[in-house]
Design an enzyme around this catalytic site. Structure first.
Site, PDB file in Angstrom:
ATOM      1  N   ASP A  86       0.825  -1.194   0.000  1.00 52.10           N
ATOM      2  CA  ASP A  86       0.000   0.000   0.000  1.00 52.10           C
ATOM      3  C   ASP A  86       0.868   1.256   0.000  1.00 52.10           C
ATOM      4  OD1 ASP A  86      -2.754   0.966   0.337  1.00 52.10           O
ATOM      5  OD2 ASP A  86      -2.064   1.716   2.269  1.00 52.10           O
ATOM      6  N   GLU A  95       1.482  -0.484  -5.018  1.00 50.48           N
ATOM      7  CA  GLU A  95       0.590   0.609  -5.389  1.00 50.48           C
ATOM      8  C   GLU A  95       1.463   1.854  -5.463  1.00 50.48           C
ATOM      9  OE1 GLU A  95      -3.259   3.125  -3.790  1.00 50.48           O
ATOM     10  OE2 GLU A  95      -1.734   2.466  -2.397  1.00 50.48           O
ATOM     11  N   HIS A 151     -10.728  -0.863  -5.649  1.00 50.17           N
ATOM     12  CA  HIS A 151     -11.560  -0.544  -4.485  1.00 50.17           C
ATOM     13  C   HIS A 151     -11.549   0.949  -4.167  1.00 50.17           C
ATOM     14  CE1 HIS A 151      -7.506  -0.723  -3.114  1.00 50.17           C
ATOM     15  NE2 HIS A 151      -7.826  -0.262  -1.927  1.00 50.17           N
TER      16      HIS A 151
HETATM   17  C1  GLC Z   1      -4.290   3.075  -0.437  1.00 57.98           C
HETATM   18  C2  GLC Z   1      -5.517   2.196  -0.480  1.00 57.98           C
HETATM   19  C3  GLC Z   1      -6.695   2.979   0.031  1.00 57.98           C
HETATM   20  C4  GLC Z   1      -6.408   3.444   1.438  1.00 57.98           C
HETATM   21  C5  GLC Z   1      -5.082   4.194   1.508  1.00 57.98           C
HETATM   22  C6  GLC Z   1      -4.652   4.387   2.925  1.00 57.98           C
HETATM   23  O1  GLC Z   1      -4.387   4.134  -1.313  1.00 57.98           O
HETATM   24  O2  GLC Z   1      -5.722   1.697  -1.766  1.00 57.98           O
HETATM   25  O3  GLC Z   1      -7.875   2.230  -0.018  1.00 57.98           O
HETATM   26  O4  GLC Z   1      -7.431   4.273   1.886  1.00 57.98           O
HETATM   27  O5  GLC Z   1      -4.053   3.514   0.862  1.00 57.98           O
HETATM   28  O6  GLC Z   1      -4.157   3.167   3.437  1.00 57.98           O
END
Ligand code: GLC
Ligand code: CA
Length: 547
Positions: free
Chosen positions: A201, A242, A308
């Site tokens: 993440d 990500e 998501h």
């Molecule tokens: C990432 C996730 C998201 C989350 C954020 C904070 O962007 O995809 O859903 O809110 O991290 O952890």
């Protein structure tokens, strides 16, 4: 060069345990329920699951606010259920990625609790503090419009703490070696329990210098250290990051020699795919494919349509973004964080089956590994009455039973979509299973085909110019095999000319094509039509040089 890297020809399916299947009737999906649906997933043909966070959490950000990295949140089951589940998944040949959320913890995590209440605690430096409100406290919010600042005063600590995301998600001081030790320990723990890797993440924020005195620069060596640890503990485990970054940074993340991340989501291409779907103009997408072409041989892109979160359009030009908003999410209520659209794919494309197939077929033929979102195989919709991103996180629609067969409880964790064209009586797995022409059965065929065309995940590609910006033609080569894919993004019949000496054998239907005397194919496409061809016959030629 290793020739059997599993993630190069995987088909990934992401889901949240809490909204997939509830086995004990408390309204919340759980590991037992997910286990009972493994045969459904195996039947669909996906090879890898990505589970969103299921660790102990106050769940104020759908579990991305973890309060104990070593426990399954009680509402989903316990560690025993998790291990049972991984075992069952393995028996079906399904691999498992889990979210690794270590940019921040929940403010309920005991590290933060100790850090805030005792300045001498060893956990104090796990977070980032400032006595005074920093000048840039109102800058750099990830959720503008909902999140007010990135530094919030904590009464107990008597100081401000840094949080890139919501205020209940204090950022970890990831440059602190003690924090890095903890991150490795967490990875090591879940690897022992059978996971094949992590969807990491918020990667750019994890490796950035943070805090008031720090330069916000990326420390890329951390990526190599993560990888080395992972591969020492388990040779074929991977990180899928990500990281929504500019193309010029890609090699810094993958490593020039492929010594950093194995996989990243291709956000750059994702945004231009939606631009293409919205406008029928594939030129920016073709350019994006070229801009993200360079990667080490072992590295891989993950391609996706919706996930998501909101569909983030922040890296399009203002003009391009406006066009996508206009076509796919015109109402303010459909938009989010001044940069994206929060709807599911099917309603965005007006439930038009031709457009949905074209979109999925296109995504599946991009150079990389496809990632599907649960429910998209049915064409599930959204519920815009739910706040922020929750609109696209409603429970899986299994059948026409109450609450779509997701739960026996009166009140599911999030409401099931129950009316309109996307209500569960219209859209559910049970009905679609019986219908040979359903979206579900179509998706199953698509997945089967993708697995039989490894050229897409491994090969070299070129975009072939057919003098029509509404058509994307790609040609892949790998180990002496050659594959051509065609996507018509327009709502019109048209004819294209393709230069190719061999016969083109169509993989989905009998629309094969023979070249004319000048080695050209004349292909007629219906609105939103798509083709996957193998050049030459169906025989699968292996490159002899490699043996
Ligand atoms: C990432 C996730 C998201 C989350 C954020 C904070 O962007 O995809 O859903 O809110 O991290 O952890
Ligand atoms: Ca349950």
């Amino acid at each position: 060069m290793i020739k059997d890297l599993w993630y190069k020809n995987a088909v990934v399916y992401c889901l949240h345990v809490g909204t997939f299947m509830d086995s004990n009737g408390d309204g919340i999906g759980d590991f037992e329920g997910l286990m009972r649906r493994l045969d459904y997933l195996a039947g669909l043909g996906v090879t890898t699951l990505w589970l969103m966070p299921f660790q102990k959490s106050p769940r104020k950000d759908d579990g991305y606010d973890i309060s104990d990295y070593y426990a399954v949140d009680e509402c989903f089951g316990h560690l025993g259920d998790f291990v049972d589940f991984t075992h069952q998944a393995k028996q079906r040949g399904i691999r498992l990625l889990i979210d690794l959320v270590v940019n921040h913890t929940s403010d309920q995590h005991k590290w933060f609790q100790e850090a805030r209440s005792d300045p001498k605690s060893r956990y104090r430096d796990f977070y980032l503090w400032s006595d005074k409100k920093p000048k840039d406290a109102e800058k750099g919010m990830v959720f503008p419009g909902v999140q007010k600042s990135t530094w919030t005063r904590d009464k107990v600590a008597g100081a401000y703490y840094f949080h890139r995301f919501y205020d209940f998600q204090p950022d970890l001081n990831t440059q602190n070696p003690a924090v890095q030790d903890e991150i490795r320990k967490i990875m090591g723990f879940w690897l022992e329990l059978g996971v094949d890797g992590f969807r990491m993440d918020a990667m750019p924020f994890v490796i950035q210098g943070k805090g008031i005195e720090e330069q916000h620069v990326e420390h890329y060596t951390m990526l190599r250290e993560f990888r080395e640890f992972l591969q020492w503990r388990r040779g074929d485990a991977i990180i899928l990051a990500e990281a929504n970054v500019m193309p010029k940074l890609n090699l810094s993340y993958f490593g020039e020699d492929g010594d950093r991340l194995e996989m990243m989501f291709n956000f750059w291409v994702n945004q231009r795919t939606f631009y293409a779907l919205a406008t029928g103009d594939a030129r920016p997408l073709a350019r994006a494919l070229d801009q993200t072409r360079d990667r080490p041989e072992t590295a891989q892109w993950a391609h996706f349509l919706r996930n998501h979160d909101e569909l983030d359009l922040g890296r399009l030009t203002d003009d391009q973004r406006e066009k996508v908003f206009e076509a796919l999410g015109p109402d303010k209520d459909m938009q989010l964080y001044d940069r994206g659209i929060r709807r599911r794919l099917a309603p965005m494309l007006k439930g038009d089956r031709r457009r949905l197939e074209c979109a999925y077929s296109l995504m599946f033929t991009l150079p990389g590994t496809p990632v599907l979102r649960y429910g998209d195989e049915l064409g599930m919709g959204d519920d815009l009455s739910l706040p922020e991103r929750n609109c696209a996180r409603t429970p899986m629609q299994w059948s026409t039973e109450p609450h779509a067969g997701f739960t026996r409880a009166d009140k599911p964790v999030l409401p099931v979509i129950d009316d309109g064209p996307y209500g569960f009586r219209q859209v559910n797995a049970a009905d679609q299973r019986r219908d040979p022409s359903s979206m579900l059965n179509w998706t199953e065929r698509l997945i089967r085909m993708r697995k039989e065309v490894p050229e897409l995940g491994w090969g070299e590609f070129e975009v072939i110019d057919v003098k029509n910006p509404g058509v994307l033609v790609m040609h892949y080569e790998w180990r002496n095999n050659s594959v051509v894919t065609v996507h018509n993004l327009l709502d019109e019949n048209l004819e294209i000319t393709l230069p190719f000496p061999q016969k083109l054998t169509s993989l989905f239907d009998t629309a094969h094509s023979e070249p004319d005397k000048r080695h050209r194919h004349h292909i007629i496409l219906e609105p939103y039509g798509y083709r996957w061809y193998r050049a030459g016959g169906l025989g699968y030629i292996l490159d002899r040089r490699s043996y």
